[in-house]
Design a protein around this motif. Structure first.
Motif, PDB file in Angstrom:
ATOM      1  N   LEU A  30      26.808   2.803 -38.775  1.00 26.86           N
ATOM      2  CA  LEU A  30      25.765   3.293 -37.878  1.00 26.86           C
ATOM      3  C   LEU A  30      26.351   3.729 -36.536  1.00 26.86           C
ATOM      4  CD1 LEU A  30      22.788   3.828 -37.351  1.00 26.86           C
ATOM      5  CD2 LEU A  30      22.537   1.434 -36.654  1.00 26.86           C
ATOM      6  N   LEU A  31      27.400   3.049 -36.072  1.00 25.93           N
ATOM      7  CA  LEU A  31      28.033   3.416 -34.803  1.00 25.93           C
ATOM      8  C   LEU A  31      28.577   4.844 -34.879  1.00 25.93           C
ATOM      9  CD1 LEU A  31      28.935   2.189 -31.984  1.00 25.93           C
ATOM     10  CD2 LEU A  31      31.180   1.948 -33.047  1.00 25.93           C
ATOM     11  N   HIS A  32      29.262   5.140 -35.958  1.00 26.03           N
ATOM     12  CA  HIS A  32      29.847   6.464 -36.163  1.00 26.03           C
ATOM     13  C   HIS A  32      28.753   7.522 -36.340  1.00 26.03           C
ATOM     14  CE1 HIS A  32      32.060   9.641 -38.335  1.00 26.03           C
ATOM     15  NE2 HIS A  32      33.110   9.205 -37.651  1.00 26.03           N
ATOM     16  N   VAL A  33      27.760   7.223 -37.157  1.00 23.30           N
ATOM     17  CA  VAL A  33      26.680   8.179 -37.434  1.00 23.30           C
ATOM     18  C   VAL A  33      25.857   8.451 -36.180  1.00 23.30           C
ATOM     19  CG1 VAL A  33      24.539   8.512 -38.749  1.00 23.30           C
ATOM     20  CG2 VAL A  33      26.570   7.595 -39.883  1.00 23.30           C
TER      21      VAL A  33
ATOM     22  N   HIS B  61      38.649  -2.871 -34.456  1.00 22.04           N
ATOM     23  CA  HIS B  61      39.220  -2.805 -35.801  1.00 22.04           C
ATOM     24  C   HIS B  61      38.170  -2.917 -36.903  1.00 22.04           C
ATOM     25  CE1 HIS B  61      38.924  -7.144 -35.142  1.00 22.04           C
ATOM     26  NE2 HIS B  61      38.937  -7.278 -36.456  1.00 22.04           N
ATOM     27  N   ASP B  62      37.026  -3.544 -36.615  1.00 23.86           N
ATOM     28  CA  ASP B  62      35.995  -3.698 -37.640  1.00 23.86           C
ATOM     29  C   ASP B  62      34.871  -2.674 -37.499  1.00 23.86           C
ATOM     30  OD1 ASP B  62      35.067  -4.738 -35.273  1.00 23.86           O
ATOM     31  OD2 ASP B  62      34.091  -6.478 -36.181  1.00 23.86           O
ATOM     32  N   ALA B  63      35.099  -1.581 -36.744  1.00 23.15           N
ATOM     33  CA  ALA B  63      34.051  -0.572 -36.528  1.00 23.15           C
ATOM     34  C   ALA B  63      33.651   0.127 -37.826  1.00 23.15           C
ATOM     35  CB  ALA B  63      34.507   0.451 -35.492  1.00 23.15           C
ATOM     36  N   GLU B  64      34.598   0.245 -38.763  1.00 22.49           N
ATOM     37  CA  GLU B  64      34.276   0.898 -40.041  1.00 22.49           C
ATOM     38  C   GLU B  64      33.230   0.115 -40.832  1.00 22.49           C
ATOM     39  OE1 GLU B  64      35.154   3.927 -41.032  1.00 22.49           O
ATOM     40  OE2 GLU B  64      36.121   4.108 -39.086  1.00 22.49           O
ATOM     41  N   ALA B  65      33.088  -1.160 -40.540  1.00 16.35           N
ATOM     42  CA  ALA B  65      32.079  -1.977 -41.223  1.00 16.35           C
ATOM     43  C   ALA B  65      30.682  -1.699 -40.680  1.00 16.35           C
ATOM     44  CB  ALA B  65      32.407  -3.467 -41.068  1.00 16.35           C
ATOM     45  N   VAL B  66      30.609  -0.939 -39.587  1.00 19.61           N
ATOM     46  CA  VAL B  66      29.312  -0.589 -38.983  1.00 19.61           C
ATOM     47  C   VAL B  66      29.216   0.931 -38.933  1.00 19.61           C
ATOM     48  CG1 VAL B  66      27.782  -0.953 -37.000  1.00 19.61           C
ATOM     49  CG2 VAL B  66      29.522  -2.667 -37.552  1.00 19.61           C
TER      50      VAL B  66
ATOM     51  N   LEU C 142      41.878  15.531 -33.221  1.00 20.28           N
ATOM     52  CA  LEU C 142      42.128  14.754 -32.018  1.00 20.28           C
ATOM     53  C   LEU C 142      40.971  13.800 -31.726  1.00 20.28           C
ATOM     54  CD1 LEU C 142      43.984  14.189 -29.630  1.00 20.28           C
ATOM     55  CD2 LEU C 142      42.874  16.074 -28.415  1.00 20.28           C
ATOM     56  N   GLY C 143      39.732  14.291 -31.905  1.00 17.15           N
ATOM     57  CA  GLY C 143      38.569  13.434 -31.687  1.00 17.15           C
ATOM     58  C   GLY C 143      38.544  12.256 -32.644  1.00 17.15           C
ATOM     59  N   ALA C 144      38.844  12.516 -33.922  1.00 19.16           N
ATOM     60  CA  ALA C 144      38.870  11.439 -34.917  1.00 19.16           C
ATOM     61  C   ALA C 144      39.987  10.442 -34.624  1.00 19.16           C
ATOM     62  CB  ALA C 144      39.041  12.030 -36.315  1.00 19.16           C
ATOM     63  N   LEU C 145      41.139  10.961 -34.197  1.00 22.48           N
ATOM     64  CA  LEU C 145      42.267  10.099 -33.876  1.00 22.48           C
ATOM     65  C   LEU C 145      41.944   9.192 -32.680  1.00 22.48           C
ATOM     66  CD1 LEU C 145      45.262   9.396 -34.438  1.00 22.48           C
ATOM     67  CD2 LEU C 145      45.856  11.162 -32.780  1.00 22.48           C
TER      68      LEU C 145
ATOM     69  N   ALA D 243      34.498   4.109 -27.695  1.00 22.78           N
ATOM     70  CA  ALA D 243      34.673   4.902 -28.911  1.00 22.78           C
ATOM     71  C   ALA D 243      33.420   5.710 -29.202  1.00 22.78           C
ATOM     72  CB  ALA D 243      34.998   3.978 -30.091  1.00 22.78           C
ATOM     73  N   PHE D 244      32.266   5.088 -29.000  1.00 18.30           N
ATOM     74  CA  PHE D 244      30.996   5.779 -29.225  1.00 18.30           C
ATOM     75  C   PHE D 244      30.885   6.998 -28.310  1.00 18.30           C
ATOM     76  CE2 PHE D 244      26.606   6.661 -28.254  1.00 18.30           C
ATOM     77  CZ  PHE D 244      26.007   6.682 -29.492  1.00 18.30           C
TER      78      PHE D 244
END
Length: 198
Positions: free
Chosen positions: A43-46, A36-41, A25-28, A148-149
């Protein structure tokens, strides 16, 4: 064999599935909210996951009875973990109010060094995430990146909090079987063939 004993494996399975459901659920939610371009960064996820990890540790250290995690209390007859699935979900799935109050007090400097440090690392991570999102995105995407963060950080902290309690509760439920498996693994390690390294 009584009904409670027969339902124990089902309770363990349901509790574990809840943890997996929280992760999913958290990932979803992160995927739906993030730009849409968050995967290109990455660092945001990490950074969000690291912030949530610090927050989860701070929550655990803010619990009113940390001694409940000691082995001397886990496997006793009056263990605080000798509860049903409903007891673990109702009492430990989410942080209690007293834990949240203790965490807020720790941010004011009223707590142990590890608790205060973990709390402030989480706060610093939240600020760093907001700054990162502000610098890399504009307009609605900036708001989405910050949301999202925060979502990912909060989910990570909650999952860590629940997983720690779930692990100890499962150890209590498995009790004898846990020691039997540990003994088999020890014997396997003890009598395994020596590796022929070059």
């Amino acid at each position: 064999m009584d009904m409670a004993t027969m339902l124990e494996p089902l309770a363990l399975l349901l509790a574990g599935l809840l943890a997996l459901g929280m992760v999913r659920l958290g990932a979803l939610q992160y995927g739906l909210v993030a730009p849409h371009d968050a995967e290109a960064v990455p660092l945001l996820h990490v950074l969000a996951a690291g912030t949530g990890l610090a927050g989860g540790i701070a929550l655990l250290l803010s619990m009113p009875d940390l001694t409940a995690f000691l082995p001397t209390r886990i496997f006793t007859n009056d263990s605080p973990w000798s509860v049903t699935l409903g007891g673990i979900l109702g009492g430990y799935a989410l942080p209690r109010l007293v834990t949240l109050r203790s965490l807020v007090a720790a941010l004011g400097g009223d707590g142990g060094l590890a608790q205060v440090a973990a709390g402030w690392i989480a706060v610093a991570g939240l600020l760093a995430g907001a700054v990162l999102a502000t610098r890399l995105w504009h307009g609605r995407d900036r708001v989405r990146a910050i949301a999202a963060f925060v979502l990912l950080a909060v989910w990570t902290a909650l999952i860590l909090h629940y997983a720690a309690h779930l692990a100890v509760w499962m150890m209590t439920q498995l009790n004898f079987w846990l020691f039997a498996v540990a003994l088999v693994l020890f014997q396997h390690w003890r009598y395994r063939a020596p590796s022929s390294g070059h």
